[in-house]
Design a protein around this motif. Structure first.
Motif, PDB file in Angstrom:
ATOM      1  N   THR A 118      68.438  13.985  32.638  1.00 16.86           N
ATOM      2  CA  THR A 118      68.717  15.379  32.276  1.00 16.86           C
ATOM      3  C   THR A 118      68.299  15.629  30.837  1.00 16.86           C
ATOM      4  O   THR A 118      68.467  14.762  29.969  1.00 16.86           O
ATOM      5  CB  THR A 118      70.222  15.690  32.434  1.00 16.86           C
ATOM      6  N   GLN A 158      67.914  19.105  27.836  1.00 18.37           N
ATOM      7  CA  GLN A 158      68.280  20.487  27.563  1.00 18.37           C
ATOM      8  C   GLN A 158      67.511  20.961  26.341  1.00 18.37           C
ATOM      9  O   GLN A 158      67.291  20.204  25.392  1.00 18.37           O
ATOM     10  CB  GLN A 158      69.787  20.610  27.315  1.00 18.37           C
ATOM     11  N   THR A 171      59.631  23.381  25.346  1.00 16.39           N
ATOM     12  CA  THR A 171      60.906  23.644  24.697  1.00 16.39           C
ATOM     13  C   THR A 171      60.731  23.541  23.183  1.00 16.39           C
ATOM     14  O   THR A 171      59.694  23.080  22.685  1.00 16.39           O
ATOM     15  CB  THR A 171      61.982  22.649  25.168  1.00 16.39           C
ATOM     16  N   GLN A 215      69.002  23.809  31.066  1.00 16.12           N
ATOM     17  CA  GLN A 215      69.258  22.401  31.385  1.00 16.12           C
ATOM     18  C   GLN A 215      68.313  22.020  32.516  1.00 16.12           C
ATOM     19  O   GLN A 215      68.213  22.743  33.511  1.00 16.12           O
ATOM     20  CB  GLN A 215      70.700  22.185  31.817  1.00 16.12           C
ATOM     21  N   THR A 227      71.438  28.309  31.051  1.00 19.60           N
ATOM     22  CA  THR A 227      72.834  28.199  30.630  1.00 19.60           C
ATOM     23  C   THR A 227      73.438  29.554  30.266  1.00 19.60           C
ATOM     24  O   THR A 227      74.660  29.698  30.225  1.00 19.60           O
ATOM     25  CB  THR A 227      72.954  27.246  29.427  1.00 19.60           C
TER      26      THR A 227
END
Length: 248
Positions: free
Chosen positions: A66, A68, A87, A114, A133
């Motif tokens: 995972t 984020q 990102t 995420q 999110t």
């Protein structure tokens, strides 16, 4: 007769065995080792899965990870589909182009997301689930609806435009096995190459290099991407394909 015959035979047999065992006790140890007790038969291995059987969804859960981050820019392929984003920390997140409309409807530039998926050998992140999110909306990698076959490459290429691009390499894209297959410029323009072609330009297919390219692709509100037919440094382009050959 039968009621007394079999008991007698049994007694005689026991007597013979007793005498034989006594005789054996008086003899010296045999020269040959006693027989080794047979080991139990191992259980049969489990039957292999039938051909075409798919592993369960958690069969390789150990490879799932995972991450984020904040969506800084969307990325497109030469056909104009959104198939990834960068990102704010420089992570390249990839997903299938059939998720393009669903993703851009659920996620906006500047949103914190995420991402659950796998990192490939080149460091890119192959997303299986993307969650915004802010809104809680999720986009999941699922097979496209329907069974219609995709358009042939030649037919899809009819809508492509001749484009050129120039700038500094901010990110090197890679194929699933980790070999370079293109670059992303600092303005977000995607220049696609094939791995064999990318290997011909080791000094240019690297972060920080200044490159130039010509080819065919699409420019829309989400970005610009082209499949290069010529690549090199500014003012020094190298044609990549024969004019009579079909564009990859």
């Amino acid at each position: 007769m039968q009621t007394t015959r079999y008991p007698n035979l049994r007694i005689a047999a026991l007597a013979v065995l007793f005498m034989a065992s006594g005789g054996c006790a008086a003899q010296p140890a045999p020269s040959t080792p006693p027989p080794v007790a047979a080991s139990p038969i191992p259980p049969a291995p489990p039957a292999p899965p039938p051909p075409g059987a798919e592993p369960g969804p958690l069969a390789d859960a150990a490879a799932i990870t995972t991450t984020q981050g904040t969506v800084s820019r969307f990325l497109t392929n030469p056909d104009g589909d959104v198939d990834g984003f960068m990102t704010d920390d420089g992570t390249l997140v990839r997903f299938p182009p059939h998720m393009s409309t669903q993703l851009t409807s659920a996620v906006r530039r500047g949103d914190v997301v995420q991402v659950i998926g796998r990192r490939d050998e080149g460091g890119s992140f192959a997303a299986q689930r993307i969650t915004d999110t802010r809104s809680g909306q999720q986009v999941i990698d699922e097979p496209p609806m329907g069974r219609a076959a995709p358009l042939p490459r030649a037919a899809r290429g009819e809508g492509l435009s001749r484009l050129s691009a120039q700038g500094q390499v901010a990110h090197v894209t890679t194929a699933p096995r980790g070999e370079p297959d293109g670059v992303i410029l600092s303005d977000g323009t995607v220049i696609k190459l094939t791995p064999p072609v990318a290997q011909q330009f080791p000094g240019l297919v690297r972060t920080g290099a200044t490159v130039s390219a010509q080819g065919y692709g699409t420019r829309n509100q989400y970005g610009t991407a082209l499949q290069a037919t010529a690549f090199g440094s500014p003012g020094n382009l190298t044609p990549l394909y024969d004019r009579n050959a079909q564009m990859p």
